[in-house]
Design a protein around this motif. Structure first.
Motif, PDB file in Angstrom:
ATOM      1  N   MET A 261       0.841  -1.191   0.000  1.00 52.58           N
ATOM      2  CA  MET A 261       0.000   0.000   0.000  1.00 52.58           C
ATOM      3  C   MET A 261       0.882   1.249   0.000  1.00 52.58           C
ATOM      4  O   MET A 261       1.870   1.334   0.703  1.00 52.58           O
ATOM      5  N   ASP A 262       0.510   2.209  -0.785  1.00 51.91           N
ATOM      6  CA  ASP A 262       1.216   3.473  -0.883  1.00 51.91           C
ATOM      7  C   ASP A 262       1.178   4.188   0.465  1.00 51.91           C
ATOM      8  O   ASP A 262       0.140   4.245   1.115  1.00 51.91           O
ATOM      9  N   ARG A 263       2.294   4.768   0.875  1.00 56.30           N
ATOM     10  CA  ARG A 263       2.343   5.429   2.184  1.00 56.30           C
ATOM     11  C   ARG A 263       1.444   6.659   2.254  1.00 56.30           C
ATOM     12  O   ARG A 263       1.136   7.145   3.331  1.00 56.30           O
ATOM     13  N   LEU A 264       1.004   7.166   1.117  1.00 53.29           N
ATOM     14  CA  LEU A 264       0.129   8.339   1.089  1.00 53.29           C
ATOM     15  C   LEU A 264      -1.339   7.975   0.889  1.00 53.29           C
ATOM     16  O   LEU A 264      -2.187   8.856   0.757  1.00 53.29           O
ATOM     17  N   GLN A 265      -1.631   6.689   0.879  1.00 55.06           N
ATOM     18  CA  GLN A 265      -3.005   6.198   0.738  1.00 55.06           C
ATOM     19  C   GLN A 265      -3.669   6.196   2.122  1.00 55.06           C
ATOM     20  O   GLN A 265      -3.042   5.871   3.108  1.00 55.06           O
ATOM     21  N   PHE A 266      -4.945   6.572   2.185  1.00 55.83           N
ATOM     22  CA  PHE A 266      -5.694   6.527   3.445  1.00 55.83           C
ATOM     23  C   PHE A 266      -6.153   5.093   3.698  1.00 55.83           C
ATOM     24  O   PHE A 266      -6.510   4.374   2.764  1.00 55.83           O
ATOM     25  N   PHE A 267      -6.160   4.659   4.953  1.00 55.05           N
ATOM     26  CA  PHE A 267      -6.685   3.341   5.300  1.00 55.05           C
ATOM     27  C   PHE A 267      -8.180   3.275   4.991  1.00 55.05           C
ATOM     28  O   PHE A 267      -8.682   2.275   4.516  1.00 55.05           O
ATOM     29  N   THR A 268      -8.879   4.361   5.284  1.00 52.84           N
ATOM     30  CA  THR A 268     -10.316   4.464   5.016  1.00 52.84           C
ATOM     31  C   THR A 268     -10.552   5.733   4.217  1.00 52.84           C
ATOM     32  O   THR A 268     -10.132   6.814   4.644  1.00 52.84           O
ATOM     33  N   PRO A 269     -11.216   5.650   3.071  1.00 53.12           N
ATOM     34  CA  PRO A 269     -11.466   6.856   2.288  1.00 53.12           C
ATOM     35  C   PRO A 269     -12.370   7.839   3.037  1.00 53.12           C
ATOM     36  O   PRO A 269     -13.177   7.442   3.871  1.00 53.12           O
ATOM     37  N   VAL A 270     -12.222   9.106   2.728  1.00 55.29           N
ATOM     38  CA  VAL A 270     -13.097  10.147   3.255  1.00 55.29           C
ATOM     39  C   VAL A 270     -14.183  10.358   2.213  1.00 55.29           C
ATOM     40  O   VAL A 270     -13.892  10.659   1.054  1.00 55.29           O
ATOM     41  N   ARG A 271     -15.429  10.181   2.634  1.00 57.74           N
ATOM     42  CA  ARG A 271     -16.556  10.295   1.705  1.00 57.74           C
ATOM     43  C   ARG A 271     -17.124  11.711   1.760  1.00 57.74           C
ATOM     44  O   ARG A 271     -17.594  12.159   2.800  1.00 57.74           O
ATOM     45  N   ILE A 272     -17.059  12.397   0.614  1.00 55.65           N
ATOM     46  CA  ILE A 272     -17.517  13.774   0.490  1.00 55.65           C
ATOM     47  C   ILE A 272     -18.870  13.772  -0.219  1.00 55.65           C
ATOM     48  O   ILE A 272     -19.007  13.189  -1.289  1.00 55.65           O
ATOM     49  N   ALA A 273     -19.847  14.437   0.382  1.00 60.06           N
ATOM     50  CA  ALA A 273     -21.177  14.576  -0.208  1.00 60.06           C
ATOM     51  C   ALA A 273     -21.389  16.051  -0.536  1.00 60.06           C
ATOM     52  O   ALA A 273     -21.756  16.835   0.337  1.00 60.06           O
ATOM     53  N   PRO A 274     -21.144  16.453  -1.789  1.00 66.89           N
ATOM     54  CA  PRO A 274     -21.225  17.868  -2.146  1.00 66.89           C
ATOM     55  C   PRO A 274     -22.615  18.478  -2.043  1.00 66.89           C
ATOM     56  O   PRO A 274     -22.739  19.671  -1.934  1.00 66.89           O
ATOM     57  N   GLY A 275     -23.632  17.681  -2.067  1.00 67.19           N
ATOM     58  CA  GLY A 275     -24.994  18.196  -1.947  1.00 67.19           C
ATOM     59  C   GLY A 275     -25.989  17.232  -2.547  1.00 67.19           C
ATOM     60  O   GLY A 275     -25.622  16.280  -3.242  1.00 67.19           O
ATOM     61  N   GLN A 276     -27.237  17.480  -2.256  1.00 66.72           N
ATOM     62  CA  GLN A 276     -28.293  16.618  -2.747  1.00 66.72           C
ATOM     63  C   GLN A 276     -28.283  16.601  -4.276  1.00 66.72           C
ATOM     64  O   GLN A 276     -28.193  17.641  -4.925  1.00 66.72           O
ATOM     65  N   GLY A 277     -28.361  15.414  -4.839  1.00 69.04           N
ATOM     66  CA  GLY A 277     -28.353  15.268  -6.284  1.00 69.04           C
ATOM     67  C   GLY A 277     -26.971  15.075  -6.887  1.00 69.04           C
ATOM     68  O   GLY A 277     -26.841  14.809  -8.069  1.00 69.04           O
ATOM     69  N   TYR A 278     -25.926  15.241  -6.080  1.00 69.38           N
ATOM     70  CA  TYR A 278     -24.560  15.032  -6.551  1.00 69.38           C
ATOM     71  C   TYR A 278     -24.041  13.704  -6.013  1.00 69.38           C
ATOM     72  O   TYR A 278     -24.357  13.321  -4.885  1.00 69.38           O
ATOM     73  N   PRO A 279     -23.229  13.000  -6.792  1.00 73.46           N
ATOM     74  CA  PRO A 279     -22.695  11.727  -6.299  1.00 73.46           C
ATOM     75  C   PRO A 279     -21.692  11.943  -5.170  1.00 73.46           C
ATOM     76  O   PRO A 279     -20.998  12.963  -5.128  1.00 73.46           O
ATOM     77  N   VAL A 280     -21.638  10.975  -4.263  1.00 76.66           N
ATOM     78  CA  VAL A 280     -20.650  11.010  -3.184  1.00 76.66           C
ATOM     79  C   VAL A 280     -19.281  10.728  -3.792  1.00 76.66           C
ATOM     80  O   VAL A 280     -19.131   9.859  -4.642  1.00 76.66           O
ATOM     81  N   GLN A 281     -18.304  11.502  -3.372  1.00 73.55           N
ATOM     82  CA  GLN A 281     -16.931  11.358  -3.867  1.00 73.55           C
ATOM     83  C   GLN A 281     -16.084  10.746  -2.762  1.00 73.55           C
ATOM     84  O   GLN A 281     -16.165  11.170  -1.612  1.00 73.55           O
ATOM     85  N   GLU A 282     -15.274   9.768  -3.099  1.00 69.37           N
ATOM     86  CA  GLU A 282     -14.361   9.180  -2.123  1.00 69.37           C
ATOM     87  C   GLU A 282     -12.961   9.723  -2.358  1.00 69.37           C
ATOM     88  O   GLU A 282     -12.423   9.626  -3.456  1.00 69.37           O
ATOM     89  N   VAL A 283     -12.402  10.289  -1.301  1.00 71.07           N
ATOM     90  CA  VAL A 283     -11.034  10.798  -1.336  1.00 71.07           C
ATOM     91  C   VAL A 283     -10.204   9.772  -0.576  1.00 71.07           C
ATOM     92  O   VAL A 283     -10.389   9.593   0.624  1.00 71.07           O
ATOM     93  N   ASP A 284      -9.308   9.076  -1.286  1.00 68.37           N
ATOM     94  CA  ASP A 284      -8.614   7.970  -0.632  1.00 68.37           C
ATOM     95  C   ASP A 284      -7.099   8.118  -0.538  1.00 68.37           C
ATOM     96  O   ASP A 284      -6.396   7.169  -0.223  1.00 68.37           O
ATOM     97  N   SER A 285      -6.605   9.329  -0.770  1.00 67.05           N
ATOM     98  CA  SER A 285      -5.169   9.547  -0.624  1.00 67.05           C
ATOM     99  C   SER A 285      -4.888  11.018  -0.322  1.00 67.05           C
ATOM    100  O   SER A 285      -5.745  11.889  -0.528  1.00 67.05           O
ATOM    101  N   VAL A 286      -3.676  11.262   0.131  1.00 68.01           N
ATOM    102  CA  VAL A 286      -3.248  12.636   0.409  1.00 68.01           C
ATOM    103  C   VAL A 286      -3.273  13.455  -0.882  1.00 68.01           C
ATOM    104  O   VAL A 286      -3.728  14.607  -0.892  1.00 68.01           O
ATOM    105  N   ALA A 287      -2.834  12.849  -1.979  1.00 70.38           N
ATOM    106  CA  ALA A 287      -2.811  13.571  -3.256  1.00 70.38           C
ATOM    107  C   ALA A 287      -4.221  13.992  -3.676  1.00 70.38           C
ATOM    108  O   ALA A 287      -4.424  15.126  -4.128  1.00 70.38           O
ATOM    109  N   GLU A 288      -5.202  13.107  -3.515  1.00 72.69           N
ATOM    110  CA  GLU A 288      -6.586  13.450  -3.864  1.00 72.69           C
ATOM    111  C   GLU A 288      -7.134  14.533  -2.946  1.00 72.69           C
ATOM    112  O   GLU A 288      -7.879  15.407  -3.381  1.00 72.69           O
ATOM    113  N   ALA A 289      -6.767  14.486  -1.674  1.00 70.28           N
ATOM    114  CA  ALA A 289      -7.205  15.523  -0.732  1.00 70.28           C
ATOM    115  C   ALA A 289      -6.623  16.879  -1.137  1.00 70.28           C
ATOM    116  O   ALA A 289      -7.324  17.897  -1.105  1.00 70.28           O
TER     117      ALA A 289
END
Length: 100
Positions: free
Chosen positions: A1-29
């Protein structure tokens, strides 16, 4: 596993009607944070950005950066409801302690 990968993704919900986005690494954050509107960048944003930058340079773990990013998402009300409660002993006090 990459040292910059999160053990558990952070799930972002931008708002109703938008898909939930998973942020699973420092680079994505970092990509998410850099797109954040300049007028909404406060101290919690800066904390998350600093922690992600520190993780990228090897001065902080990816999980510490994840906690700061999760705190940012929680305070900005972007955190998906499934992640609204702290996990694995994570607490807001730990996130704010990272700022020091």
């Amino acid at each position: 596993m990459d040292r910059l990968q999160f053990f558990t993704p952070v799930r972002i919900a931008p708002g109703q009607g938008y898909p939930v986005q998973e942020v699973d690494s420092v680079a994505e954050a970092m990509v998410f944070l850099r797109k954040w509107p300049a007028g909404r960048r406060g101290p919690v944003y800066q904390c998350a950005l600093n922690c992600c930058s520190a993780a990228l340079s090897g001065n902080m773990s990816a999980e510490e950066a994840r906690k700061a990013f999760t705190g940012f998402a929680r305070i900005t009300r972007l955190l998906d409801d499934d992640m609204a409660l702290p996990i694995g002993g994570e607490s807001m006090e730990n996130v704010y302690a990272l700022r020091r």
